[in-house]
Scaffold this motif. Structure first.
Motif: not given
Length: 351
Positions: A297-314
């Protein structure tokens, strides 16, 4: 023109707030024009006058002239070589504007665009080294960002990826800055982290930030400079509490939990079964996240990257609870004489 959209968005509806009386409108118009003057002394005086006006103007008047007041501030904050003195005055005007205006009097389509517009400017400023060197200005930026978070984030379109990136990048900057600087800057970073957890009610969105936030706060509480006073400790604890409640709350994890409800007694029982010595505790606390802060999550919002999705399972929940347990116990058992004395003397720290 500024509020017509964010990155190509559709224009807002034509509904406008009631106009101001003629004489205040003319006075405000002159101030806003002078803010755009290339002569720094003229713009500086105008920005200070606007800040004074926005701190005392009636709420209905603020709503009627909201676009008019925001436009010159937004424009000048985007200048790459803006002097620090002018920057500080513009922020002192922007904060009361965002804080005092009645959002209900702003057209819905316009209100939804305020948060991403403001954050676009503030996050760009936080990337400037000359701004971060002037810690008072960094504090003013974070103060304005907290106001935008608490008042305007709830009404923005949170499903847009840009907004999610901005929220993540602001969290990342707060994590980076909380470990350095003077007391006010660290307190303000902790307030930002608490605000993020308070306003974003979707625990899934915050899951990828949780390890980095916990790591930063635990390091501050164990190895921080306690000469800075109890305010930093209290703010850090409040922020950590907000994140624990958001991510590990029973209601947030009902769909994936396969264990008994989370309680303090259960946390310590789990801890006592797994940790045999204080050294093991401190070692595990140093790597609460298992990754570096804000990994991915280190890139600036202007970089076009997407944040990773975390599977909040058990499985994720068990791991998060175990690491949080170890960190809590490490903080409570930290062999810092100053921290122990502070607990004895300060009711806020004990709370």
């Amino acid at each position: 023109q500024v509020l017509k959209g964010v990155r190509g968005g559709t224009p807002p509806p034509a509904r406008m707030a009631p106009p101001m009386p003629m004489s205040p409108s003319l006075s405000l118009q002159g101030i806003c024009i002078e803010i755009c003057d290339p002569a720094v002394p003229v713009a500086l005086d105008a920005a200070e006058a606007l800040a004074k006006h926005l701190k005392t103007a009636p709420v209905a008047e603020l709503a009627a002239t909201f676009d008019f007041s925001l436009a010159p501030i937004f424009s000048r904050l985007g200048e790459p070589d803006i002097p620090v003195s002018l920057l500080e005055s513009l922020l002192s005007a922007l904060t009361p504007l965002l804080d005092r205006v009645d959002i209900c009097l702003i057209a819905d389509a316009r209100a939804r665009r305020v948060f991403p517009l403001v954050m676009e400017r503030l996050l760009a400023l936080l990337e400037r080294k000359d701004v971060l060197v002037a810690e008072d200005v960094a504090v003013a930026i974070l103060c304005c960002a907290e106001t935008a978070l608490r008042r305007w984030y709830p009404v923005c379109d949170r499903g847009v990826e840009l907004v999610r990136l901005q929220l993540g990048f602001l969290t990342h900057m707060a994590v980076q800055l909380i470990d350095r600087g003077h007391r006010d800057l660290r307190v303000r970073c902790a307030l930002i982290l608490a605000a993020v957890a308070d306003v974003e009610d979707n625990a899934d969105k915050l899951a990828c930030f949780y390890p980095g936030v916990c790591t930063a706060l635990v390091k501050l509480l164990i190895h921080g400079d306690f000469k800075l006073g109890s305010k930093v400790i209290v703010a850090a604890c409040d922020a950590w509490r907000s994140w624990i409640l958001r991510e590990l709350d029973d209601a947030s994890n009902a769909r994936g939990a396969d264990t008994a409800p989370l309680t303090l007694a259960g946390l310590f029982q789990n801890y006592n079964c797994k940790v045999a010595s204080r050294s093991a505790v401190e070692s595990s606390a140093a790597s609460v996240a298992g990754t570096s802060p804000m990994s991915g999550c280190r890139s600036s919002p202007s970089s076009g990257l997407k944040l990773p999705n975390v599977n909040r399972d058990a499985s994720w929940l068990r791991e998060a609870v175990d690491r949080t347990t170890e960190a809590l116990c490490a903080v409570l058992q930290a062999p810092q004489d100053q921290l122990v004395a502070m607990r004895v003397e300060k009711a806020g720290v004990r709370r």
